[in-house]
Design an enzyme around this catalytic site. Structure first.
Site, PDB file in Angstrom:
ATOM      1  N   LYS A 219       6.256  -3.819  16.570  1.00 38.00           N
ATOM      2  CA  LYS A 219       6.359  -2.500  16.195  1.00 38.00           C
ATOM      3  C   LYS A 219       7.293  -2.035  17.315  1.00 38.00           C
ATOM      4  O   LYS A 219       8.114  -0.987  17.206  1.00 38.00           O
ATOM      5  CB  LYS A 219       4.900  -1.689  16.165  1.00 38.00           C
ATOM      6  CG  LYS A 219       4.466  -2.051  14.742  1.00 38.00           C
ATOM      7  CD  LYS A 219       5.195  -1.746  13.570  1.00 38.00           C
ATOM      8  CE  LYS A 219       4.799  -2.082  12.287  1.00 38.00           C
ATOM      9  NZ  LYS A 219       5.611  -1.857  11.067  1.00 38.00           N
TER      10      LYS A 219
ATOM     11  N   TYR B  34       1.507  -7.578  16.674  1.00 40.57           N
ATOM     12  CA  TYR B  34       1.791  -6.663  15.546  1.00 40.57           C
ATOM     13  C   TYR B  34       2.381  -5.493  16.622  1.00 40.57           C
ATOM     14  O   TYR B  34       3.432  -5.041  16.183  1.00 40.57           O
ATOM     15  CB  TYR B  34       0.612  -6.026  14.995  1.00 40.57           C
ATOM     16  CG  TYR B  34       0.891  -4.731  14.004  1.00 40.57           C
ATOM     17  CD1 TYR B  34       1.518  -5.068  12.791  1.00 40.57           C
ATOM     18  CD2 TYR B  34       0.300  -3.589  14.170  1.00 40.57           C
ATOM     19  CE1 TYR B  34       1.749  -4.101  11.884  1.00 40.57           C
ATOM     20  CE2 TYR B  34       0.374  -2.687  13.200  1.00 40.57           C
ATOM     21  CZ  TYR B  34       1.037  -2.873  12.149  1.00 40.57           C
ATOM     22  OH  TYR B  34       1.187  -1.938  11.281  1.00 40.57           O
TER      23      TYR B  34
ATOM     24  N   GLN C 141       0.751  -1.379  -0.120  1.00 37.77           N
ATOM     25  CA  GLN C 141      -0.147   0.070   0.183  1.00 37.77           C
ATOM     26  C   GLN C 141       0.905   1.461  -0.018  1.00 37.77           C
ATOM     27  O   GLN C 141       0.779   2.147  -0.784  1.00 37.77           O
ATOM     28  CB  GLN C 141      -1.070  -0.009   1.147  1.00 37.77           C
ATOM     29  CG  GLN C 141      -2.251   1.168   1.214  1.00 37.77           C
ATOM     30  CD  GLN C 141      -2.703   1.518   2.458  1.00 37.77           C
ATOM     31  OE1 GLN C 141      -2.080   0.796   3.568  1.00 37.77           O
ATOM     32  NE2 GLN C 141      -3.814   2.319   2.472  1.00 37.77           N
TER      33      GLN C 141
HETATM   34  C1  AKB Z   1      -3.280  -1.729  10.477  1.00 39.30           C
HETATM   35  O1  AKB Z   1      -4.484  -1.634  10.866  1.00 39.30           O
HETATM   36  O2  AKB Z   1      -2.750  -2.897  11.159  1.00 39.30           O
HETATM   37  C2  AKB Z   1      -2.172  -0.632  10.131  1.00 39.30           C
HETATM   38  C3  AKB Z   1      -1.674   0.080  11.305  1.00 39.30           C
HETATM   39  C4  AKB Z   1      -2.559   1.083  11.912  1.00 39.30           C
HETATM   40  O3  AKB Z   1      -0.607  -0.191  11.520  1.00 39.30           O
HETATM   41  N1  AKB Z   1      -2.880  -0.152   9.225  1.00 39.30           N
END
Ligand code: AKB
Length: 319
Positions: free
Chosen positions: A145, A141, A12
């Site tokens: 991060k 996630y 993206q």
């Molecule tokens: C997600 O929704 O995983 C991403 C983000 C906010 O990092 N768009």
């Protein structure tokens, strides 16, 4: 940034950032890479190489061959997919990042990778979330991060690698769909509004999240990478946001242009739990003060532009 290697260049962000940087720095100076090749502008408008970011040697060899001085590492799994496949996410998101940082260290490259509002968790203050604040995310996630932010700071302090990053909110764009994120609804809603004049939201009413339109995100990456290093008190990563809204508000904005548009709800518990653990609004003051972050698009302007761009390029609307 004279010669740049981009990983995840067909994703993206990558599909638009690669073309923008080719405009600014020259087509031959932006080396796009991805795990697959597609019949796309990114592949045809400049150098393109197949690269699996978990292949450290492969990444190093491509960077060395093209004599790059900057690495923009974008390849990663997003939040909802990472939650479904946590070990794959750890392997790809952290393995890819450490390979990219090692390549940057060995070849003396400047380095950018995006962090996310996902780096915050339920114990982070939800409104006006400051730059420096508790970060205890509860998603894979988010764990990736926060670890990534720390690792990038480590490479800066320990090895002098010029690492920089942004905590992106949900990114809204019309060229390439996001995939597997929690904020994806804010892109899908436009495609469904144009095609079917209705959308079923997988997030509940009242779920606020930060968002940004892609042109502002591209500007932010380039401005941060070009910023005078002596002005940066922070590096990995800066809070940046352009707007915050909940599903009702974006639906109401779309209805101003498509009065027949209706939205209903079928909440997906996995993505709802992720969204509930993230802030409602983050504070971008440090980015504004340290390198002049600014945005051009609010909810109204972004909605108008998204609908215009998708209506004038029907091929971009998903089937
Ligand atoms: C997600 O929704 O995983 C991403 C983000 C906010 O990092 N768009």
């Amino acid at each position: 940034m004279k010669k740049v290697l981009v990983t995840g260049a067909l994703g993206q962000i990558g599909s638009e950032l690669t073309l923008k940087m080719r405009e600014i720095y020259g087509s031959d100076n932006i080396i796009a890479t991805d795990i697959r090749r597609t019949d796309s502008d990114v592949v045809h408008s400049g150098p393109f190489e197949i690269l699996d970011v978990t292949d450290e040697k492969g990444m190093f060899n491509i960077a060395k061959k093209h004599e790059v001085d900057t690495i923009i590492h974008l390849a990663a799994l997003l939040s909802a997919t990472a939650e479904k496949k946590p070990l794959l996410a750890w392997h790809l998101n952290m393995g890819g990042l450490v390979n990219a940082l090692e390549t940057a260290r060995e070849l003396h490259c400047q380095f950018f990778t995006p962090s996310s509002i996902g780096a915050f968790g339920p114990s982070t203050p939800k409104n006006g979330t400051p730059q420096d604040v508790i970060q205890r995310p509860t998603t894979m996630y988010g764990v990736n991060k926060v670890s990534g932010e720390l690792l990038c700071d480590y490479y800066y302090h320990k090895f002098g690698v010029d690492t920089r990053g942004l905590r992106f909110p949900g990114l809204i764009s019309y060229v390439t769909l996001p995939g597997g994120g929690t904020t994806d609804y804010a892109v899908e809603i436009f495609h469904e509004a144009i095609k079917n004049k209705r959308y079923t939201s997988y997030l509940a009413k009242g779920t606020f999240m930060d968002m940004m339109y892609m042109p502002d995100a591209l500007y932010a990456i380039i401005a941060l990478m070009e910023a005078d290093a002596s002005k940066l008190k922070h590096r990995n990563s800066f809070n940046v946001s352009a707007m915050s809204f909940e599903p009702e508000q974006i639906a109401a904005e779309i209805q101003k242009h498509i009065p027949q548009f209706i939205m209903d709800y079928k909440v997906d518990p996995v993505r709802q739990a992720i969204a509930d653990s993230w802030p409602n609004t983050i504070d971008s003051t440090c980015a504004k003060e340290e390198w002049g972050f600014k945005t051009d698009f609010d909810l109204e302007k972004m909605t108008e532009d998204m609908l215009f761009k998708l209506r004038s390029n029907p091929l971009l609307v998903t089937a």
